[in-house]
Design an enzyme around this catalytic site. Structure first.
Site, PDB file in Angstrom:
ATOM      1  N   LEU A 144      -0.523   2.407  -3.386  1.00  0.00           N
ATOM      2  CA  LEU A 144      -1.974   2.153  -3.411  1.00  0.00           C
ATOM      3  C   LEU A 144      -2.727   2.995  -2.394  1.00  0.00           C
ATOM      4  O   LEU A 144      -3.960   2.983  -2.369  1.00  0.00           O
ATOM      5  CB  LEU A 144      -2.241   0.666  -3.107  1.00  0.00           C
ATOM      6  CG  LEU A 144      -2.219  -0.344  -4.255  1.00  0.00           C
ATOM      7  CD1 LEU A 144      -0.854  -0.406  -4.925  1.00  0.00           C
ATOM      8  CD2 LEU A 144      -2.574  -1.736  -3.759  1.00  0.00           C
ATOM      9  N   SER A 150      -4.833   5.395  -0.707  1.00  0.00           N
ATOM     10  CA  SER A 150      -5.820   6.435  -1.042  1.00  0.00           C
ATOM     11  C   SER A 150      -7.199   5.889  -0.721  1.00  0.00           C
ATOM     12  O   SER A 150      -7.451   4.699  -0.959  1.00  0.00           O
ATOM     13  CB  SER A 150      -5.781   6.765  -2.543  1.00  0.00           C
ATOM     14  OG  SER A 150      -6.911   7.527  -2.915  1.00  0.00           O
ATOM     15  N   GLY A 171      -5.376  -2.344   2.905  1.00  0.00           N
ATOM     16  CA  GLY A 171      -6.682  -2.142   2.266  1.00  0.00           C
ATOM     17  C   GLY A 171      -7.106  -3.392   1.500  1.00  0.00           C
ATOM     18  O   GLY A 171      -6.459  -4.439   1.577  1.00  0.00           O
ATOM     19  N   TYR A 204       8.505  13.043 -12.733  1.00  0.00           N
ATOM     20  CA  TYR A 204       9.683  12.394 -12.128  1.00  0.00           C
ATOM     21  C   TYR A 204      10.375  11.465 -13.131  1.00  0.00           C
ATOM     22  O   TYR A 204      11.596  11.327 -13.106  1.00  0.00           O
ATOM     23  CB  TYR A 204       9.296  11.624 -10.852  1.00  0.00           C
ATOM     24  CG  TYR A 204       9.426  12.500  -9.624  1.00  0.00           C
ATOM     25  CD1 TYR A 204       8.458  13.459  -9.315  1.00  0.00           C
ATOM     26  CD2 TYR A 204      10.540  12.403  -8.793  1.00  0.00           C
ATOM     27  CE1 TYR A 204       8.593  14.276  -8.200  1.00  0.00           C
ATOM     28  CE2 TYR A 204      10.680  13.223  -7.678  1.00  0.00           C
ATOM     29  CZ  TYR A 204       9.701  14.154  -7.383  1.00  0.00           C
ATOM     30  OH  TYR A 204       9.846  14.967  -6.290  1.00  0.00           O
ATOM     31  N   ARG A 245     -19.666   1.099  -1.814  1.00  0.00           N
ATOM     32  CA  ARG A 245     -19.584   0.745  -3.230  1.00  0.00           C
ATOM     33  C   ARG A 245     -20.731  -0.208  -3.567  1.00  0.00           C
ATOM     34  O   ARG A 245     -21.242  -0.920  -2.700  1.00  0.00           O
ATOM     35  CB  ARG A 245     -18.221   0.124  -3.552  1.00  0.00           C
ATOM     36  CG  ARG A 245     -17.158   1.225  -3.629  1.00  0.00           C
ATOM     37  CD  ARG A 245     -15.800   0.699  -4.033  1.00  0.00           C
ATOM     38  NE  ARG A 245     -14.962   0.442  -2.885  1.00  0.00           N
ATOM     39  CZ  ARG A 245     -13.642   0.246  -2.947  1.00  0.00           C
ATOM     40  NH1 ARG A 245     -13.017   0.295  -4.103  1.00  0.00           N
ATOM     41  NH2 ARG A 245     -12.938   0.006  -1.859  1.00  0.00           N
ATOM     42  N   TYR A 268     -10.860  13.126  -5.700  1.00  0.00           N
ATOM     43  CA  TYR A 268     -10.326  11.821  -6.127  1.00  0.00           C
ATOM     44  C   TYR A 268      -9.840  11.899  -7.579  1.00  0.00           C
ATOM     45  O   TYR A 268      -8.693  11.582  -7.878  1.00  0.00           O
ATOM     46  CB  TYR A 268     -11.423  10.779  -5.979  1.00  0.00           C
ATOM     47  CG  TYR A 268     -10.972   9.355  -6.212  1.00  0.00           C
ATOM     48  CD1 TYR A 268     -10.058   8.736  -5.361  1.00  0.00           C
ATOM     49  CD2 TYR A 268     -11.487   8.606  -7.273  1.00  0.00           C
ATOM     50  CE1 TYR A 268      -9.671   7.408  -5.562  1.00  0.00           C
ATOM     51  CE2 TYR A 268     -11.105   7.287  -7.478  1.00  0.00           C
ATOM     52  CZ  TYR A 268     -10.197   6.686  -6.623  1.00  0.00           C
ATOM     53  OH  TYR A 268      -9.813   5.372  -6.821  1.00  0.00           O
ATOM     54  N   ASP A 322       0.571   7.687   8.584  1.00  0.00           N
ATOM     55  CA  ASP A 322       0.093   8.406   7.406  1.00  0.00           C
ATOM     56  C   ASP A 322       1.262   8.584   6.440  1.00  0.00           C
ATOM     57  O   ASP A 322       2.316   9.088   6.842  1.00  0.00           O
ATOM     58  CB  ASP A 322      -0.465   9.770   7.847  1.00  0.00           C
ATOM     59  CG  ASP A 322      -1.266  10.406   6.734  1.00  0.00           C
ATOM     60  OD1 ASP A 322      -0.779  10.440   5.581  1.00  0.00           O
ATOM     61  OD2 ASP A 322      -2.388  10.860   7.007  1.00  0.00           O
TER      62      ASP A 322
HETATM   63  P1  NAD Z   1      -9.000   0.612   0.260  1.00  0.00           P
HETATM   64  O1  NAD Z   1      -9.641   1.798   0.835  1.00  0.00           O
HETATM   65  O2  NAD Z   1      -9.450  -0.734   0.687  1.00  0.00           O
HETATM   66  O3  NAD Z   1      -7.425   0.671   0.449  1.00  0.00           O
HETATM   67  C1  NAD Z   1      -6.694   1.874   0.525  1.00  0.00           C
HETATM   68  C2  NAD Z   1      -5.725   1.768   1.693  1.00  0.00           C
HETATM   69  O4  NAD Z   1      -4.957   2.986   1.772  1.00  0.00           O
HETATM   70  C3  NAD Z   1      -6.441   1.606   3.045  1.00  0.00           C
HETATM   71  O5  NAD Z   1      -5.872   0.539   3.761  1.00  0.00           O
HETATM   72  C4  NAD Z   1      -6.204   2.948   3.754  1.00  0.00           C
HETATM   73  O6  NAD Z   1      -6.177   2.819   5.153  1.00  0.00           O
HETATM   74  C5  NAD Z   1      -4.870   3.366   3.145  1.00  0.00           C
HETATM   75  N1  NAD Z   1      -4.634   4.822   3.192  1.00  0.00           N
HETATM   76  C6  NAD Z   1      -5.451   5.799   2.763  1.00  0.00           C
HETATM   77  N2  NAD Z   1      -4.873   7.002   2.967  1.00  0.00           N
HETATM   78  C7  NAD Z   1      -3.659   6.755   3.532  1.00  0.00           C
HETATM   79  C8  NAD Z   1      -2.596   7.589   3.973  1.00  0.00           C
HETATM   80  N3  NAD Z   1      -2.674   8.927   3.900  1.00  0.00           N
HETATM   81  N4  NAD Z   1      -1.499   7.013   4.499  1.00  0.00           N
HETATM   82  C9  NAD Z   1      -1.405   5.665   4.612  1.00  0.00           C
HETATM   83  N5  NAD Z   1      -2.383   4.826   4.197  1.00  0.00           N
HETATM   84  C10 NAD Z   1      -3.494   5.371   3.662  1.00  0.00           C
HETATM   85  O7  NAD Z   1      -9.155   0.767  -1.324  1.00  0.00           O
HETATM   86  P2  NAD Z   1      -8.781  -0.253  -2.484  1.00  0.00           P
HETATM   87  O8  NAD Z   1     -10.027  -0.558  -3.208  1.00  0.00           O
HETATM   88  O9  NAD Z   1      -7.924  -1.345  -1.986  1.00  0.00           O
HETATM   89  O10 NAD Z   1      -7.915   0.706  -3.425  1.00  0.00           O
HETATM   90  C11 NAD Z   1      -6.497   0.674  -3.425  1.00  0.00           C
HETATM   91  C12 NAD Z   1      -5.974   1.639  -4.488  1.00  0.00           C
HETATM   92  O11 NAD Z   1      -6.467   1.251  -5.781  1.00  0.00           O
HETATM   93  C13 NAD Z   1      -6.421   3.083  -4.272  1.00  0.00           C
HETATM   94  O12 NAD Z   1      -5.345   3.935  -4.612  1.00  0.00           O
HETATM   95  C14 NAD Z   1      -7.547   3.261  -5.249  1.00  0.00           C
HETATM   96  O13 NAD Z   1      -7.657   4.605  -5.672  1.00  0.00           O
HETATM   97  C15 NAD Z   1      -7.123   2.347  -6.388  1.00  0.00           C
HETATM   98  N6  NAD Z   1      -8.288   1.891  -7.161  1.00  0.00           N
HETATM   99  C16 NAD Z   1      -9.169   0.989  -6.631  1.00  0.00           C
HETATM  100  C17 NAD Z   1     -10.265   0.604  -7.379  1.00  0.00           C
HETATM  101  C18 NAD Z   1     -11.259  -0.409  -6.889  1.00  0.00           C
HETATM  102  O14 NAD Z   1     -12.237  -0.681  -7.589  1.00  0.00           O
HETATM  103  N7  NAD Z   1     -11.093  -1.027  -5.753  1.00  0.00           N
HETATM  104  C19 NAD Z   1     -10.485   1.152  -8.656  1.00  0.00           C
HETATM  105  C20 NAD Z   1      -9.588   2.101  -9.117  1.00  0.00           C
HETATM  106  C21 NAD Z   1      -8.477   2.451  -8.379  1.00  0.00           C
HETATM  107  N1  UDP Z   2     -24.772   2.736  -6.982  1.00  0.00           N
HETATM  108  C1  UDP Z   2     -26.115   2.386  -6.808  1.00  0.00           C
HETATM  109  N2  UDP Z   2     -26.507   1.974  -5.565  1.00  0.00           N
HETATM  110  C2  UDP Z   2     -25.655   1.874  -4.515  1.00  0.00           C
HETATM  111  C3  UDP Z   2     -24.295   2.235  -4.691  1.00  0.00           C
HETATM  112  C4  UDP Z   2     -23.897   2.667  -5.942  1.00  0.00           C
HETATM  113  O1  UDP Z   2     -26.922   2.462  -7.727  1.00  0.00           O
HETATM  114  O2  UDP Z   2     -26.091   1.481  -3.427  1.00  0.00           O
HETATM  115  C5  UDP Z   2     -24.311   3.146  -8.324  1.00  0.00           C
HETATM  116  C6  UDP Z   2     -23.511   4.435  -8.342  1.00  0.00           C
HETATM  117  O3  UDP Z   2     -24.373   5.539  -8.468  1.00  0.00           O
HETATM  118  C7  UDP Z   2     -22.627   4.227  -9.567  1.00  0.00           C
HETATM  119  C8  UDP Z   2     -22.402   2.722  -9.618  1.00  0.00           C
HETATM  120  O4  UDP Z   2     -23.423   2.144  -8.793  1.00  0.00           O
HETATM  121  O5  UDP Z   2     -23.296   4.622 -10.724  1.00  0.00           O
HETATM  122  C9  UDP Z   2     -21.041   2.299  -9.106  1.00  0.00           C
HETATM  123  O6  UDP Z   2     -20.840   2.919  -7.858  1.00  0.00           O
HETATM  124  P1  UDP Z   2     -19.606   2.617  -6.917  1.00  0.00           P
HETATM  125  O7  UDP Z   2     -19.710   3.541  -5.755  1.00  0.00           O
HETATM  126  O8  UDP Z   2     -19.494   1.169  -6.648  1.00  0.00           O
HETATM  127  O9  UDP Z   2     -18.311   2.964  -7.801  1.00  0.00           O
HETATM  128  P2  UDP Z   2     -17.933   4.161  -8.798  1.00  0.00           P
HETATM  129  O10 UDP Z   2     -17.715   3.486 -10.088  1.00  0.00           O
HETATM  130  O11 UDP Z   2     -19.036   5.150  -8.878  1.00  0.00           O
HETATM  131  O12 UDP Z   2     -16.693   4.715  -8.210  1.00  0.00           O
END
Ligand code: NAD
Ligand code: UDP
Length: 312
Positions: A77, A79, A14, A163, A190, A149, A60
């Protein structure tokens, strides 16, 4: 302190996971990845897929951890992370955060690995306290569009705690606030991805609600710096916010992106998604004190880096 030698990254294909793998491989760490590619992609890891220290299995996580290795750390990570992705797959989102997390913790218990769990600012829901400190319990709807989520992550945190208490598994929960950078899926919905896509196509910018809701955007390099520090330390068990406290409204973000790309696009207003938090900002004093870390990249600087990377 030295980094560990063998690390499993769930969700390593991801956005955040692939940056983490790259950083670990460059430090000569052996990296194992399980990813079902539901929201990640092989393109994210193609740069190092042939590295002899990199081991990838497309599967998965809920079907089990298909490696038979003793890891020093498991970075969990996997999800869906964008609201569009988890609203599309609410059951898979709940499963990977509950059943997937339990499998990770069981595996860690067997091989005495430490666990880094990627939690989220969403555990605070639509917060009533600003900025959000780790001891704030949040304001979360347990029955709604974002619940898969938010509650999935809250349950995962509770599993980590259970745990740690029951079996002494060493855990570190990080609550990540909105993070952006290269390799984010352009179409994942996003806000920064949407705006950049709309700008590149000369379309109107989609503002949900009145655009006065705020977020704090952290550049990927700052998140990585914090994670790498954690991986070289003993865990401290309590959850830790990792984000950049520079708060900005969605309207301000739209204006800044237009300025940085020299575009002059109209704004189009849409209704606010259900349970969309109106304000979000991390209190990062705990991370600053525990890790000796602070974010270094301003929003303007990080967006410029991202815009530049998309041109290459
Ligand atoms: P992403 O979607 O790019 O990466 C998530 C990865 O997990 C993907 O590659 C997806 O294929 C894999 N995945 C999902 N479900 C799976 C499963 N059941 N088995 C195996 N692989 C699986 O998202 P990201 O932005 O890189 O986020 C990574 C982590 O960080 C997530 O847990 C997310 O909740 C957390 N997080 C991200 C943000 C952000 O702003 N990017 C903010 C808060 C938390
Ligand atoms: N948002 C927006 N226009 C878009 C996409 C998102 O105004 O095209 C807003 C959304 O409603 C939220 C904020 O931008 O208030 C951040 O959204 P995002 O999906 O990036 O992340 P979130 O913090 O909500 O998980």
């Amino acid at each position: 302190m030295k980094l560990s030698k063998k690390i499993l990254v769930t969700g390593g294909a991801g956005f955040i996971g692939s940056h983490l793998c790259k950083a670990l491989l460059s430090r000569k760490i052996e990296v194992y990845v399980i990813d079902n590619l539901s929201t990640g992609s092989l393109t994210n890891i193609e740069e190092f897929i042939d590295d002899t220290n990199f081991h990838f299995v497309q599967a998965d996580l809920c079907d089990g951890i298909l490696f038979n290795e003793s890891f020093d750390w498991i970075c969990h990570l996997a999800s869906p992370a964008s609201p569009d992705a988890y609203r599309r797959e609410p059951i898979a989102t709940l499963r990977v955060n509950t059943e997937g997390t339990r499998l990770v913790l069981e595996y860690a218990r067997q091989c005495n690995a430490k666990v880094l769990f990627a939690s989220t600012s969403e555990v605070y829901g639509d917060p009533k306290m600003h900025p959000q400190k780790e001891d704030y319990w949040g304001n979360v709807n347990c029955y709604g569009e974002r619940s898969c989520y938010d509650e999935g992550k809250r349950c995962a945190e509770a599993l980590c705690y259970a745990y740690a208490q029951t079996y002494g598994v060493r855990i570190q929960i990080i609550r990540i606030f909105n993070t952006y950078g290269p390799r984010m899926q352009a179409t994942d919905g996003r806000v920064i991805c949407n705006f950049l896509e709309q700008i590149s196509r000369g379309k109107t910018l989609s503002i949900y609600g009145n655009g006065e809701q705020t977020r704090c955007f952290q550049y990927i390099d700052d998140l990585l710096a914090a994670i790498l520090r954690i991986l070289s330390m003993e865990v401290c068990t309590s959850p830790m916010n990792i984000g950049n406290p520079e708060e900005c409204s969605i309207l301000e973000l739209a204006k800044l992106l237009c300025e940085l790309t020299s575009s002059n696009l109209e704004l189009k207003y849409f209704s606010m998604p259900l349970d969309d938090p109106s304000r979000r900002c991390p209190d990062i004093s705990f991370a600053q004190q525990a890790l000796g870390w602070s974010p270094r990249v301003s929003l303007r600087e990080g967006l410029l880096k991202l815009i530049h990377s998309r041109k290459n």
